[in-house]
Design an enzyme around this catalytic site. Structure first.
Site, PDB file in Angstrom:
ATOM      1  CG  ASP A  65      61.224  70.253 122.225  1.00  0.00           C
ATOM      2  OD1 ASP A  65      60.092  70.321 122.747  1.00  0.00           O
ATOM      3  OD2 ASP A  65      62.267  70.045 122.875  1.00  0.00           O
ATOM      4  CG  MET A  66      55.724  72.854 119.529  1.00  0.00           C
ATOM      5  SD  MET A  66      54.602  73.429 118.234  1.00  0.00           S
ATOM      6  CE  MET A  66      53.373  74.294 119.231  1.00  0.00           C
ATOM      7  CB  ALA A  67      56.311  75.878 125.101  1.00  0.00           C
ATOM      8  CG  HIS A 111      61.458  70.280 134.198  1.00  0.00           C
ATOM      9  ND1 HIS A 111      62.741  70.229 133.698  1.00  0.00           N
ATOM     10  CD2 HIS A 111      60.792  71.180 133.436  1.00  0.00           C
ATOM     11  CE1 HIS A 111      62.851  71.065 132.682  1.00  0.00           C
ATOM     12  NE2 HIS A 111      61.690  71.656 132.501  1.00  0.00           N
ATOM     13  N   GLY A 145      64.361  71.975 113.682  1.00  0.00           N
ATOM     14  CA  GLY A 145      65.524  71.274 114.198  1.00  0.00           C
ATOM     15  C   GLY A 145      66.821  71.599 113.490  1.00  0.00           C
ATOM     16  CE  LYS A 202      43.591  78.730 114.833  1.00  0.00           C
ATOM     17  NZ  LYS A 202      44.190  79.004 113.505  1.00  0.00           N
TER      18      LYS A 202
END
Length: 353
Positions: free
Chosen positions: A177-179, A119, A311, A229
């Site tokens: 920054d995305m999951a 991680h 951001g 998606k």
């Protein structure tokens, strides 16, 4: 014990000393600590010092080797492959970032794949370092199975994050920054630790039923962003970070909370661009500033005071927390002190010498 407010530098120092006392080299301990605290500073507490306990446990159980130096196995023009050798993901990521940025400055662009890692924290932490040097970057990572493919019931793939960063002429770079899940699983972990419910639609239980129970969600699965998606994007990231690099993919990326028999074997991908190879850096910044200005002038929906870009909110929180400090939840505060007790360290008593 009630929570206190701590400076970011104090949290980095405490975490570093704790990791060193537990057997990690100083450089490794500091890289990990800076990654964790960077997440707390930007308000991503799910990836902050709350993870220190499981990191230490995995090191103690031999699931992470803090003394193994990552090795660059391939370095062929614009492409490289780094073997993390099962060190902490944040340290492997830091070494990978250094290599990728240096090569991009020499060659114009560089793509570095990483395998045998763990991680690695938030993508934003790496992006901030790249944009500060006038570079653009895309970074992604796969993760252990916590999300079903669209139409499935049980976890098969990770919430595989992807992040983009570009420098601007303002104080706030573009940092997305995305999951690939509707919400990062770490937020459900935080909700479970606080005994809080989660919004309906975030996750399903182990039978595939929608749930607001955070503990049931952790036993079940988080849901993909945008249905098919998000599922497809997560798979594409797994192909790049896992299949292509030789790391684990899908079910073969091991869960750091549940699997105590094998290392995680996480894979990452760093794509770094030297913007000055396309146009002068200042010209790019001016153009992106124009884009941002136009975006912020757009008509706002009812109840919206300001349009933000990726951001910007995190940057404002970062400035506030670097100035005023970070207040940790009481439970996290107690956990950090309990972890340090074995080594004579106390966060609240400032025993950091």
């Amino acid at each position: 014990m009630s929570a206190m407010t701590h400076s970011a530098s104090k949290l980095v120092d405490y975490s570093t000393k704790l990791l060193v006392a537990a057997g990690a080299p100083d450089a490794v301990a500091r890289a990990v600590s800076e990654s964790l605290v960077a997440a707390d500073v930007r308000g991503v507490s799910s990836h902050g010092v709350v993870r220190l306990g499981v990191y230490l446990k995995r090191m103690a159980e031999g699931m992470i080797d803090p003394k193994a130096e990552p090795q660059l196995e391939r370095d062929d023009g614009p492409v490289g492959l780094l073997d993390g050798r099962n060190n902490f993901g944040a340290y492997v990521g830091a070494r990978g970032l250094d290599i990728a940025m240096a090569r991009a400055k020499t060659q114009g662009a560089y793509i570095l794949g990483v395998r045998h890692s763990n991680h690695f924290g938030t993508g934003a932490h790496y992006l901030q370092q790249a944009v500060s040097q006038g570079l653009g970057m895309i970074v992604m990572s796969n993760a252990s199975q916590t999300m079903p493919p669209t139409g499935g019931v049980r976890p098969f793939m990770g919430t595989n994050p992807i992040a983009f960063g570009f420098p601007t002429g303002t104080d706030v770079p573009f940092i997305l920054d995305m999951a690939t899940s509707l919400v990062a699983r770490g937020k459900i972990i935080v909700a479970a630790s606080k005994g809080e419910a989660i919004p309906l639609g975030w996750a399903v239980d182990k039978e595939g039923n929608p749930t607001t129970d955070a503990h049931a969600a952790l036993d079940g699965a988080v849901l993909p962003l945008g249905g098919p998606k998000g599922s497809g994007l997560a798979m594409a990231i797994d192909i790049l970070c896992g299949v292509l690099t030789g790391a684990g993919f899908g079910p073969s990326v091991n869960n750091m909370y549940d699997n105590w028999e094998e290392p995680q074997n996480v894979g990452h991908m760093f794509i770094v661009l030297d913007i000055a190879r396309w146009m002068p850096l200042e010209t790019f910044k001016d153009r992106l500033d124009d884009y941002i200005r136009l975006l912020k002038l757009e008509p706002r929906a009812g109840g919206v005071d300001e349009i933000f870009y990726a951001g910007e909110i995190e940057s404002r929180l970062e400035a506030s927390r670097l100035r005023d400090g970070i207040t940790l939840p009481a439970k996290v505060e107690d956990e950090l002190n309990a972890l340090g007790a074995a080594y004579g360290l106390s966060l609240n008593e400032l025993q950091l010498s």
